[in-house]
Design a protein around this motif. Structure first.
Motif, PDB file in Angstrom:
ATOM      1  N   VAL A   1      -7.844  42.491  85.392  1.00 18.02           N
ATOM      2  CA  VAL A   1      -8.576  42.504  84.124  1.00 18.02           C
ATOM      3  C   VAL A   1      -8.601  41.080  83.583  1.00 18.02           C
TER       4      VAL A   1
ATOM      5  N   TYR B   1      -1.578  46.027  85.898  1.00 19.24           N
ATOM      6  CA  TYR B   1      -2.569  44.982  85.640  1.00 19.24           C
ATOM      7  C   TYR B   1      -2.184  43.716  86.368  1.00 19.24           C
TER       8      TYR B   1
ATOM      9  N   HIS C   1     -13.318  45.635  88.372  1.00 22.40           N
ATOM     10  CA  HIS C   1     -12.269  45.267  89.319  1.00 22.40           C
ATOM     11  C   HIS C   1     -12.778  45.381  90.756  1.00 22.40           C
TER      12      HIS C   1
ATOM     13  N   LYS D   1      -1.816  41.519  77.956  1.00 19.19           N
ATOM     14  CA  LYS D   1      -1.409  42.411  79.041  1.00 19.19           C
ATOM     15  C   LYS D   1      -0.547  43.546  78.497  1.00 19.19           C
TER      16      LYS D   1
ATOM     17  N   LEU E   1      -2.897  46.050  77.257  1.00 16.71           N
ATOM     18  CA  LEU E   1      -3.484  46.816  78.367  1.00 16.71           C
ATOM     19  C   LEU E   1      -2.549  47.947  78.804  1.00 16.71           C
TER      20      LEU E   1
ATOM     21  N   PHE F   1      -3.496  51.105  81.221  1.00 14.39           N
ATOM     22  CA  PHE F   1      -3.956  50.529  82.496  1.00 14.39           C
ATOM     23  C   PHE F   1      -2.856  50.458  83.539  1.00 14.39           C
TER      24      PHE F   1
END
Lengths: 600, 600
Positions: free
Chosen positions: A163, A212, B145, A201, A204, A209
């Motif tokens: 990302v 990552y 991604h 992050k 995220l 997510f």
């Protein structure tokens, strides 16, 4: 394509084939009747040949005008060489040239485009585009390319999602200085460039997510020491629903994968060492474990560091004031160095007395091959004591003991430097050997005497070890260990990370300890603390210094040749000549004015 | 790991297995005796079940305290569901819960975490970390991604080398506005953030890197129209020793690879269209070719555009002043629209008369299904003329002709908009269909009436077509075509590039044409022109707008959900609240002062 093959591709099996090559003139050798041109591209060098009676005369005329670094297109037939060159893969063949075209001419370059160039650093940087033509630099960037591709292949295979986090973010007072960017659309306001994507992050992870990564440019406006760059690249990673053990295994896997695929080396499971042991046995949190030469404490009065061993005092009571007054007496045994000359020993003494090392002096003990023992402190210590030291340090006949004494932290730091120096002298720091380890259980906080406050050793988002929370609550801040870890290779910290705080109250407490007012903490990191209230999962991560990791894999000391267009120590790109002044009109649009106070 | 499986992983085959899952509470249904929890993570949703008499009573107590978005860890056994849900891959099973742990609680989110949320744009952006939990947004970033990984896999396979170019570079006056960064170490001087790595990638070609790529952040300080971002991502590429044909084939290959691997779609070879034809037949340089509906010129007095056809004048001499005075009369035939109501036709007239479209009016001709023909200009044109128009436009019974007239460029632009509008109304712009093409032979230069000078249509480094150099020398600047190309998908320019100038003299001449003084050109681009003198190879390249390419692959209109943390139209990140003011101390260190002239 203007070419049928690259300059690194042709072999004997191609003999007789009509080919077209493009490249740069590496060398021309003109023997009258025969003229050879070494044509170079990114893939290799191929020899072109013009022979009298074979090649047309006007080709000779033409070729004699060529200089180094001319860009040519050559057509001809592949032929077996009479005199083969087994130093290059294309050395069995040459091209009998039938047609030559100058794609571009070249002035004489300011330095030679050879593996070992005559160009100094400044010249090489000014003409970086020529420096990049040199094989060692090109190979460094090719290595970097492979490292990046393999990093992504591994992490993608482990279901990490790449990302991109923003580059235009917000300035925060914690940590190093930010680079800032004035906003034209928001007068008087500024973006900052990220020192790391840390908060993003973590957000995220709050977003679910879960795994990552990003290979990402980061920025720090620091006074540049040698081998630091204002912009640098990180492999930045974060995971949710994990324990520290999962992170260690996952990223140990990454490094093994890189060694395997990029270097063809299988490395063993990474040993793990606590921060406390690293400091005790190597005097540093990033020990170079390519060689042993561990510290042995002969006396230790401090109890700062937890240790399972009982400290033996082997030096006190003999009226040697240096040892009597010392908090710590600690030494290393250098194998096979008993025969060091007076001059060599003086050099070592000078080495440790340099201001950046700061020791007052060096005590040595020779364990001679003939069984005798001799020291620089014979006046105070008899053979029995000296033999006791040697035994404690695991030294035998032929070895040399090197001992420092003084305040514990400073003495460790100095001995760590001496240990590395001895490793260097003994050839134990082979750049083609790799020794990797994890250093664990870092302190959460460190006290800065000058600033008079506690700082986060890793960063303010690092979590204390659950079993040390009680210490935190009791105010024993220095004793609290963090769930923080560094990966160390050959004495270089290549990566570091931690298990994060994911609870608002603990995060607020942490900011408080770091001297943030409640209001400051909210203004700077309110969005993160608020995010923690909407279902933040347990998470942690790591970041690797990609430039450094590449240089380590490339066996180089400097990161500079692993960066295509680096900046110098003044933060300048001397090739494009930046930073530079901008127009008044531009400044006005950005709502800023230069205020150099006559310095300009 | 805190979990044994993800929430998207369990199937009937796992029945009976003891598992641990972690995730967020999507929904809780409490039927008294039975309680279900849908647990969500990045991989899917799995149903947890607590049944009276089976689960321990205290589990019920505990579960009844949970709210949406709580983070749970659940242990239990996989069991076959009584009522299966075939809408989700895990719908055959549920987890009979034996242990529940709250990893974190959650406040009620400010909007629902569902595919169709009740959160408005502003709220979603402020709590972007919650918005990112929504499946459509998560899937968009997962698509991105895969696009990135597959782009690199393809280019790596084609021997492209990924090189990171610097972010702190130099401000240049050509093109859009730069973001700048004050240099602390160089008072009064500034870096600029790159609008593209253009000059660096050209220098890499001079260095012999021969095939370069990078997926790279670029920056433009523009007033943000909808769907523009101050920082955006490009797939940036450059190649040496190639012709335009090689670039087209290589990057056609990239796009085919992406469609194949990411979308499972095999696309045909890309058609090629000249810029001139694109303008003539679609009125725009990025035609949406998912549907035909080409322009037919009924009258054209201008000879600006080269055309192989003889222009027929089918409208003059009938005293219809609008057509008599027009430079261009041009129309499209809308299949099957002859029965459009008066209201629908009025809507179309209103559409073309909107200020952003700017037509004065719309002429229509109904080719009725019964064979009669009827127009809005029956006063001036008889059936024979109208039938002539219909024939020229390839229209048959049931079709509707829509005709605009006026100054050529403006009329084309307006008809291009009308064509898209008709395509939309007729359902011809299906987001799941893809039509790709190359547009070639762009003009090298375009004249800006306002600025009173020529601008490079692509950028100042683009080379003229060799066969048009004579025109350049003769000063026919508008007629010179460039070796420049755009890739267009569904009416969106997804990529563009050119074969570059690699000769100093031509580059200097180009800067001269663009109004640079010799001195300015040298100050700004001296390093590049100097590099051209040291053996620059023929080279060219392309850059793709990665955000846009991803949104196109994702079938979305906006790029915003393909960027993790986008900025709003004022260039603000409302989540972290940046840009923001910085401290006076920081400003002082950077040698700048805010000059907002009372605006702050």
């Amino acid at each position: 394509m203007l070419r049928t093959h690259t300059c690194g591709e042709l072999r004997l099996q191609h003999a007789g084939q009509a080919v077209a090559l493009c490249g740069w003139v590496q060398t021309i050798r003109d023997k009258g009747g025969i003229l050879w041109i070494d044509l170079r591209d990114r893939y290799g060098v191929t020899q072109l040949i013009l022979e009298e009676g074979v090649a047309r005369p006007e080709l000779f005329e033409q070729a004699r005008q060529f200089g180094r670094e001319f860009v040519l297109r050559a057509e001809g037939k592949v032929a077996e060489r009479a005199a083969k060159n087994d130093k290059i893969p294309t050395g069995d063949v040459e091209i009998r040239v039938e047609r030559l075209e100058v794609l571009n001419s070249a002035k004489v370059p300011p330095f030679t485009i050879e593996d070992n160039t005559d160009g100094g650093e400044d010249l090489r940087m000014k003409y970086r585009y020529l420096d990049l033509r040199r094989s060692p630099v090109r190979r460094s960037l090719e290595l970097r390319h492979r490292m990046a591709q393999q990093t992504r292949a591994y992490l993608d295979g482990q279901h990490f999602i790449e990302v991109e986090t923003p580059v235009l973010i917000k300035s925060t007072p914690e940590g190093a200085r930010d680079f800032v960017v004035p906003s034209r659309m928001n007068p008087g306001e500024f973006y900052a460039l990220p020192q790391s994507p840390q908060t993003f992050k973590q957000l995220l992870m709050v977003s679910g997510f879960d795994r990552y990564f990003q290979i990402v440019k980061c920025f720090r406006d620091e006074d540049l020491r040698a081998d630091r760059q204002p912009e640098f690249t990180q492999i930045d990673c974060e995971m949710s629903f994990i324990t520290q053990e999962d992170i260690l295994n996952t990223f140990e896997g990454l490094v093994k994968h890189l060694f395997r695929t990029v270097k063809g080396i299988e490395i063993a499971d990474l040993p793990r060492m606590s921060y406390a042991d690293a400091m005790k046995y190597y005097g540093i949190d990033k020990p170079d474990t390519r060689f042993e030469m561990r510290f042995t404490e002969l006396k230790h009065h401090s109890t700062n560091l937890p240790s399972q061993e009982t400290v033996v005092d082997l030096v006190s009571g003999k009226n040697f004031p240096v040892f009597e007054d010392a908090e710590l007496v600690v030494g290393i045994a250098a194998k096979g160095c008993a025969e060091y000359t007076r001059k060599q020993l003086d050099e070592l003494t000078e080495f440790v007395k340099r201001p950046q090392i700061g020791a007052k002096g060096l005590v040595y003990v020779r364990c001679n091959a003939d069984g005798t023992i001799k020291s620089s402190v014979d006046k105070f210590y008899g053979e029995a004591e000296l033999r006791g030291w040697a035994q404690a340090m695991g030294a035998g006949p032929g070895d040399l003991l090197l001992i420092l004494a003084g305040e514990a932290n400073k003495t460790r730091k100095a001995l760590a430097e001496l240990r590395l120096e001895m490793g260097e002298r003994l050839g134990l720091r082979d750049k083609s050997k790799y020794s990797c380890l994890w250093v664990l259980d870092f302190p959460l906080l460190e006290y800065d005497e000058e600033a008079g406050r506690w700082f986060a050793m890793h960063h303010p988002f690092t979590s204390p070890k659950p079993e040390d929370i009680a210490l935190l609550d009791a105010g024993s801040l220095g004793a609290v260990r963090a769930n923080a870890y560094d990966m160390v290779i050959n004495g270089v910290e290549v990566g570091g990370g931690s298990i994060r705080i994911y609870n608002r109250d603990l995060q607020e407490k942490m900011f408080g300890i770091l001297g943030f007012s409640r209001e400051e903490a909210r203004r700077q990191f309110g969005f993160l603390m608020e995010a923690f209230e909407y279902g933040a999962p347990p998470h942690g991560g790591i970041a690797f210094g990609f430039d450094r990791l590449c240089s380590l894999f490339g066996g180089a000391d400097s990161i500079r040749d692993f960066i295509a267009f680096p900046k110098n120590n003044a933060g300048r790109d001397v090739m494009i000549d930046t930073p530079a002044t901008i127009s008044d009109e531009q400044l006005k649009e950005l709502h800023v004015r230069v205020a150099t106070e006559g310095k300009k």
